[in-house]
Scaffold this active site. Structure first.
Site, PDB file in Angstrom:
ATOM      1  N   ASP A  53       0.835  -1.202   0.000  1.00 33.30           N
ATOM      2  CA  ASP A  53       0.000   0.000   0.000  1.00 33.30           C
ATOM      3  C   ASP A  53       0.873   1.257   0.000  1.00 33.30           C
ATOM      4  O   ASP A  53       0.603   2.223  -0.732  1.00 33.30           O
ATOM      5  CB  ASP A  53      -0.911  -0.021   1.234  1.00 33.30           C
ATOM      6  N   GLU A 125      -2.150  -5.281  -3.565  1.00 35.73           N
ATOM      7  CA  GLU A 125      -1.146  -4.539  -2.794  1.00 35.73           C
ATOM      8  C   GLU A 125      -0.114  -5.483  -2.184  1.00 35.73           C
ATOM      9  O   GLU A 125       1.083  -5.149  -2.117  1.00 35.73           O
ATOM     10  CB  GLU A 125      -1.839  -3.726  -1.699  1.00 35.73           C
TER      11      GLU A 125
END
Length: 230
Positions: A53, A125
Protein backbone atom coordinates in the site's frame (compact mmCIF):
# COMPACT_ATOMS: atom_id res chain seq x y z
CA UNK A 1 -4.42 -24.76 -2.20
CA UNK A 2 -2.07 -23.44 -4.87
CA UNK A 3 -0.19 -26.10 -6.79
CA UNK A 4 3.21 -25.75 -8.41
CA UNK A 5 1.80 -25.23 -11.91
CA UNK A 6 -0.48 -22.41 -10.75
CA UNK A 7 2.46 -20.66 -9.11
CA UNK A 8 4.45 -21.00 -12.34
CA UNK A 9 1.49 -19.71 -14.37
CA UNK A 10 1.02 -16.65 -12.19
CA UNK A 11 4.69 -15.72 -12.46
CA UNK A 12 4.44 -16.00 -16.23
CA UNK A 13 1.36 -13.77 -16.23
CA UNK A 14 3.08 -10.97 -14.28
CA UNK A 15 6.41 -11.44 -16.05
CA UNK A 16 8.55 -12.03 -12.97
CA UNK A 17 10.13 -15.16 -11.45
CA UNK A 18 10.46 -14.99 -7.69
CA UNK A 19 13.74 -15.92 -6.05
CA UNK A 20 11.89 -16.50 -2.76
CA UNK A 21 8.68 -18.24 -3.80
CA UNK A 22 7.38 -18.12 -0.20
CA UNK A 23 6.89 -14.37 -0.59
CA UNK A 24 4.57 -14.89 -3.54
CA UNK A 25 2.61 -17.63 -1.75
CA UNK A 26 2.24 -15.37 1.29
CA UNK A 27 0.96 -12.53 -0.91
CA UNK A 28 -1.76 -14.81 -2.28
CA UNK A 29 -2.82 -16.24 1.10
CA UNK A 30 -5.83 -14.91 3.01
CA UNK A 31 -6.01 -15.14 6.80
CA UNK A 32 -9.01 -17.49 6.56
CA UNK A 33 -6.83 -20.06 4.78
CA UNK A 34 -4.11 -19.80 7.45
CA UNK A 35 -6.65 -20.17 10.26
CA UNK A 36 -7.85 -23.50 8.86
CA UNK A 37 -4.38 -25.05 8.73
CA UNK A 38 -3.59 -27.37 11.63
CA UNK A 39 0.15 -27.76 10.95
CA UNK A 40 2.82 -25.99 8.91
CA UNK A 41 0.97 -22.69 9.16
CA UNK A 42 2.25 -20.03 6.77
CA UNK A 43 1.78 -16.25 7.15
CA UNK A 44 -1.08 -14.45 5.39
CA UNK A 45 -0.83 -11.43 3.10
CA UNK A 46 -1.62 -8.67 5.60
CA UNK A 47 1.95 -7.53 6.35
CA UNK A 48 2.81 -7.53 2.65
CA UNK A 49 -0.37 -5.57 1.94
CA UNK A 50 0.76 -2.91 4.43
CA UNK A 51 4.07 -2.58 2.60
CA UNK A 52 2.53 -2.70 -0.87
CA UNK A 53 0.00 0.00 0.00
CA UNK A 54 2.83 2.41 0.90
CA UNK A 55 4.76 1.58 -2.28
CA UNK A 56 1.65 2.00 -4.44
CA UNK A 57 0.97 5.41 -2.91
CA UNK A 58 4.57 6.53 -3.46
CA UNK A 59 4.79 5.31 -7.08
CA UNK A 60 1.38 6.70 -8.05
CA UNK A 61 2.20 10.02 -6.35
CA UNK A 62 5.45 10.36 -8.29
CA UNK A 63 3.62 9.48 -11.52
CA UNK A 64 0.96 12.14 -10.96
CA UNK A 65 3.52 14.73 -9.82
CA UNK A 66 5.39 14.35 -13.12
CA UNK A 67 2.30 13.94 -15.32
CA UNK A 68 0.44 16.99 -14.03
CA UNK A 69 2.98 19.77 -13.33
CA UNK A 70 0.23 22.39 -13.05
CA UNK A 71 -2.20 20.55 -10.77
CA UNK A 72 -2.46 21.45 -7.09
CA UNK A 73 -2.05 18.98 -4.23
CA UNK A 74 -5.79 18.58 -3.69
CA UNK A 75 -6.44 17.76 -7.34
CA UNK A 76 -3.65 15.19 -7.43
CA UNK A 77 -4.88 13.61 -4.19
CA UNK A 78 -8.34 13.19 -5.69
CA UNK A 79 -6.95 11.55 -8.85
CA UNK A 80 -4.71 9.25 -6.79
CA UNK A 81 -7.66 8.19 -4.65
CA UNK A 82 -9.52 7.15 -7.81
CA UNK A 83 -6.54 5.19 -9.12
CA UNK A 84 -5.89 3.19 -5.96
CA UNK A 85 -9.38 2.73 -4.49
CA UNK A 86 -10.63 -0.84 -3.93
CA UNK A 87 -12.92 -0.98 -6.99
CA UNK A 88 -10.20 0.36 -9.30
CA UNK A 89 -7.55 -2.09 -8.03
CA UNK A 90 -9.99 -5.00 -8.27
CA UNK A 91 -10.82 -3.92 -11.82
CA UNK A 92 -7.10 -3.80 -12.72
CA UNK A 93 -6.63 -7.24 -11.15
CA UNK A 94 -9.00 -8.73 -13.72
CA UNK A 95 -6.25 -8.38 -16.35
CA UNK A 96 -4.11 -10.93 -14.52
CA UNK A 97 -7.06 -13.06 -13.28
CA UNK A 98 -5.73 -12.53 -9.77
CA UNK A 99 -8.77 -13.83 -7.92
CA UNK A 100 -8.35 -17.39 -9.16
CA UNK A 101 -4.91 -17.62 -7.48
CA UNK A 102 -5.98 -16.44 -4.00
CA UNK A 103 -5.83 -19.05 -1.23
CA UNK A 104 -9.02 -18.78 0.82
CA UNK A 105 -10.43 -20.76 3.72
CA UNK A 106 -13.51 -22.88 3.02
CA UNK A 107 -15.78 -20.54 4.96
CA UNK A 108 -14.58 -17.44 3.14
CA UNK A 109 -14.88 -19.25 -0.18
CA UNK A 110 -18.47 -20.25 0.56
CA UNK A 111 -19.46 -16.68 1.45
CA UNK A 112 -18.12 -15.26 -1.80
CA UNK A 113 -14.69 -14.08 -0.69
CA UNK A 114 -13.15 -14.76 -4.09
CA UNK A 115 -15.29 -12.04 -5.63
CA UNK A 116 -14.92 -9.45 -2.86
CA UNK A 117 -13.28 -6.30 -4.19
CA UNK A 118 -11.74 -5.62 -0.77
CA UNK A 119 -9.87 -8.94 -0.76
CA UNK A 120 -8.78 -8.70 -4.40
CA UNK A 121 -7.51 -5.14 -3.89
CA UNK A 122 -5.63 -6.20 -0.73
CA UNK A 123 -3.95 -9.05 -2.62
CA UNK A 124 -2.92 -6.65 -5.41
CA UNK A 125 -1.15 -4.54 -2.79
CA UNK A 126 0.38 -7.64 -1.19
CA UNK A 127 1.81 -8.73 -4.55
CA UNK A 128 3.36 -5.27 -4.91
CA UNK A 129 4.91 -5.69 -1.46
CA UNK A 130 6.24 -9.14 -2.32
CA UNK A 131 7.75 -7.86 -5.57
CA UNK A 132 9.46 -5.05 -3.67
CA UNK A 133 11.07 -7.45 -1.18
CA UNK A 134 12.10 -9.96 -3.84
CA UNK A 135 13.08 -7.74 -6.76
CA UNK A 136 13.40 -4.24 -5.36
CA UNK A 137 11.55 -1.04 -6.16
CA UNK A 138 12.17 -1.48 -9.88
CA UNK A 139 10.04 -4.65 -10.05
CA UNK A 140 7.20 -3.35 -7.90
CA UNK A 141 7.16 -0.13 -9.96
CA UNK A 142 7.07 -2.12 -13.21
CA UNK A 143 4.05 -4.04 -11.94
CA UNK A 144 2.26 -0.84 -10.88
CA UNK A 145 3.06 0.89 -14.17
CA UNK A 146 1.83 -2.12 -16.16
CA UNK A 147 -1.33 -3.05 -14.27
CA UNK A 148 -2.44 0.06 -12.35
CA UNK A 149 -1.16 3.18 -14.10
CA UNK A 150 -1.27 2.07 -17.75
CA UNK A 151 -4.62 3.74 -18.34
CA UNK A 152 -4.37 6.34 -15.58
CA UNK A 153 -6.34 8.98 -17.48
CA UNK A 154 -9.24 6.59 -17.94
CA UNK A 155 -8.99 5.02 -14.49
CA UNK A 156 -9.16 8.49 -12.88
CA UNK A 157 -12.83 8.41 -13.91
CA UNK A 158 -13.49 5.03 -12.31
CA UNK A 159 -14.34 5.92 -8.73
CA UNK A 160 -16.97 8.48 -9.67
CA UNK A 161 -18.05 7.20 -13.06
CA UNK A 162 -21.82 7.38 -12.51
CA UNK A 163 -21.86 11.07 -11.64
CA UNK A 164 -19.28 11.87 -14.34
CA UNK A 165 -21.43 10.08 -16.92
CA UNK A 166 -24.47 12.04 -15.75
CA UNK A 167 -22.58 15.33 -16.17
CA UNK A 168 -21.22 14.36 -19.59
CA UNK A 169 -24.61 13.25 -20.92
CA UNK A 170 -26.42 16.32 -19.59
CA UNK A 171 -23.81 18.72 -20.99
CA UNK A 172 -24.07 17.10 -24.42
CA UNK A 173 -27.83 16.73 -24.41
CA UNK A 174 -27.43 13.05 -25.26
CA UNK A 175 -30.66 11.82 -23.69
CA UNK A 176 -31.77 9.93 -20.60
CA UNK A 177 -29.54 7.47 -18.74
CA UNK A 178 -31.11 4.19 -17.66
CA UNK A 179 -29.45 1.29 -15.81
CA UNK A 180 -30.91 -2.16 -16.45
CA UNK A 181 -30.19 -5.35 -14.53
CA UNK A 182 -29.73 -7.91 -17.29
CA UNK A 183 -28.63 -10.88 -15.23
CA UNK A 184 -27.92 -12.34 -11.80
CA UNK A 185 -25.82 -15.36 -10.88
CA UNK A 186 -24.62 -17.18 -7.79
CA UNK A 187 -26.31 -18.17 -4.53
CA UNK A 188 -28.29 -15.66 -2.47
CA UNK A 189 -25.35 -14.83 -0.18
CA UNK A 190 -22.94 -14.40 -3.10
CA UNK A 191 -24.86 -12.68 -5.90
CA UNK A 192 -23.15 -11.30 -8.97
CA UNK A 193 -25.16 -8.66 -10.83
CA UNK A 194 -24.91 -7.86 -14.54
CA UNK A 195 -25.96 -4.33 -15.46
CA UNK A 196 -26.38 -2.59 -18.80
CA UNK A 197 -26.44 1.21 -19.16
CA UNK A 198 -28.58 2.84 -21.84
CA UNK A 199 -28.29 6.40 -23.10
CA UNK A 200 -31.45 7.08 -25.01
CA UNK A 201 -32.03 3.91 -27.03
CA UNK A 202 -28.35 2.92 -27.22
CA UNK A 203 -26.62 0.31 -25.08
CA UNK A 204 -23.42 2.12 -24.07
CA UNK A 205 -21.79 -0.22 -21.57
CA UNK A 206 -22.04 -3.26 -19.32
CA UNK A 207 -20.65 -4.13 -15.93
CA UNK A 208 -20.71 -6.85 -13.27
CA UNK A 209 -20.37 -6.53 -9.52
CA UNK A 210 -21.20 -7.91 -6.08
CA UNK A 211 -23.74 -5.13 -5.67
CA UNK A 212 -26.01 -3.36 -8.14
CA UNK A 213 -24.20 -0.11 -7.42
CA UNK A 214 -20.78 -1.63 -8.19
CA UNK A 215 -22.08 -3.11 -11.44
CA UNK A 216 -23.64 0.23 -12.43
CA UNK A 217 -20.35 2.00 -11.69
CA UNK A 218 -18.48 -0.35 -14.02
CA UNK A 219 -21.12 0.00 -16.74
CA UNK A 220 -20.94 3.79 -16.45
CA UNK A 221 -17.14 3.61 -16.72
CA UNK A 222 -17.41 1.62 -19.95
CA UNK A 223 -19.90 4.15 -21.32
CA UNK A 224 -17.57 7.04 -20.47
CA UNK A 225 -14.71 5.36 -22.33
CA UNK A 226 -16.90 5.00 -25.42
CA UNK A 227 -18.17 8.58 -25.30
CA UNK A 228 -14.78 10.16 -24.68
CA UNK A 229 -13.22 8.22 -27.55
CA UNK A 230 -15.84 9.38 -30.07
Amino acid sequence: MLNEQEIINFQQVIGYKFKNIDLLIQALTHSSFVNEQKINKKPDYERLEFLGDAILEMVSSEYLFKKYPDKKEGEMSKIRASLVCEPALAFCAEHIELKKYIQLGKGEELTGGRNKESIIADVMEAVIGALFLDGGLQESKRFIDTYVLTNADSMAMFNDSKSLLQEFVQAGGLGQIKYEICGESGPEHDKIFDVRVWIGDKNMGEGTGKTKKAAEQKAAYQALLVLKNK
